[in-house]
Scaffold this motif. Structure first.
Motif: not given
Length: 378
Positions: A43-44, A47
């Motif tokens: 997820d990081w 982003r």
């Protein structure tokens, strides 16, 4: 630009004495908890990327990814597909050890989306397997290989050569046996003595005898001879494949594409804020997991690679490939190219060949690749 995802599973049932990979022995790792950390790190990364590149490959490495369940791989692949578009023919590779291979587990991986397995056989005789610290014997290795080939369309076989006291005749016989299995791909690595490993201590104490440079070169030449004759020529220094069956994930590395690396100790190269960024995760699994819980990722390093350094990395990686380096594309990307005079000098020495704008190393040059690269970067 090609884009791939590397997932590092750091756990092993035992630590091999030659291995310096980020692998750790844990009795009963909390699989769901570790997978949760990998999902958070994915997820990081998503982003952090400005664009949503198409994922052309996913590679589960380790450690021993075949200690994971099919459910774990399915969760990770589902997250990757939710974060980025997946190529219709994406290559999904999982490294497996014969000691943890079974038909049910392989079937679960295939159902989860894995379509390629790289099997770490390493040797095909029991004495050498024991010396290498492997938990399987030769019969188990062959059974696992047959099982993998019955389950997956794409299988790679990994072997280590230039092992202690190994002769050219022994390696020739063993490699012929390996090629007879008919896998589309083989990774054939010369044993190197890595610092801070048990093998390094044995070597320093004179208790480990590995082939000298001349014998190692002969073993390398034997490798090229037999694999080429079997229709599995080298496409990279240590990797051999039937044409069209090359590891697409590893080609991303060697062609200097982008890849996200997640999990303890994983490395990545991503485009971030208009710059190429090198990421490196914390190696100790427990420290990595604590960092992910605290900040959403476990990266110990996020370093901008400026164009000069990136150009050097690109050259180093590309010249490992038999396809070589396209100098025009290289110049378009980095605004520079190696000295024509230096290339001519290396040609005169029989180390490189220039065909139009494509620079390749010769068979002799690949044996002296570090020298070639140093000369071109000087």
């Amino acid at each position: 630009m090609s884009f791939g995802v590397y997932v590092h599973w750091p756990f092993c049932a035992a630590k091999c004495p030659y291995c310096d990979f980020n692998s750790h022995v844990r009795s009963q790792p909390d699989e769901d908890g570790w997978v949760d950390g990998i999902l958070a790190e994915l997820d990081w990364v998503a982003r952090a990327l400005r664009e949503r590149p198409v994922v052309e490959s996913v590679f589960f490495g380790g450690g021993t990814p075949s200690l994971m369940t099919g459910r774990a791989t399915e969760r990770i692949l589902a997250k990757i597909a939710a974060l980025w578009p997946m190529a219709n023919d994406a290559e999904i590779t999982l490294e497996a050890n014969p000691a943890s291979a079974d038909a049910g587990r392989f079937a679960d991986y295939r159902a989860a989306g894995v379509n390629r397995v790289s099997l770490g056989v390493q040797a095909l005789n029991d004495a050498d397997l024991k010396a290498l610290g492997r938990l399987h014997d030769a019969a188990e290795a062959q059974a696992a290989l047959r099982m993998a080939m019955a389950t997956f369309d794409r299988v790679s076989l990994d072997l280590i050569y230039a092992r202690p006291d190994q002769s050219e005749a022994q390696w020739r016989d063993e490699l012929k046996q390996a090629l007879a299995f008919g896998t589309e791909h083989l990774s054939l690595y010369q044993l190197t003595i890595e610092p801070e490993t048990p093998y390094a201590l044995l070597y320093r104490n004179g208790q480990l005898h590995i082939p000298d440079e001349d014998l190692a070169a002969g073993l390398y030449e034997t490798t090229q001879e037999l694999t080429a004759a079997a229709g599995r020529p080298a496409y990279e220094i240590s990797n051999h494949a039937r044409p069209g069956a090359e590891s697409r994930h590893n080609l991303i590395y060697w062609r200097y594409g982008d890849y996200a690396g997640v999990g303890p100790g994983a490395h990545g190269r991503i485009a971030r804020n208009g710059r190429r960024t090198a990421t490196a995760a914390i190696k100790l699994p427990e420290r990595w997991r604590e960092a992910v819980t605290r900040q959403g990722h476990g990266f110990a390093e996020q370093v901008t690679i400026f164009d000069g350094d990136a150009a050097r990395e690109h050259l180093l990686m590309n010249l490992r490939l038999s396809e070589g380096l396209d100098l025009d594309r290289y110049q378009t990307r980095w605004g520079a190219r190696p000295s024509a005079q230096r290339i001519a000098e290396l040609e005169d020495l029989g180390l490189v060949r220039l065909n139009g704008a494509v620079l390749t190393t010769t068979a002799h040059g690949r044996l002296l690749l570090n020298r070639v690269i140093e000369a071109l970067l000087d």
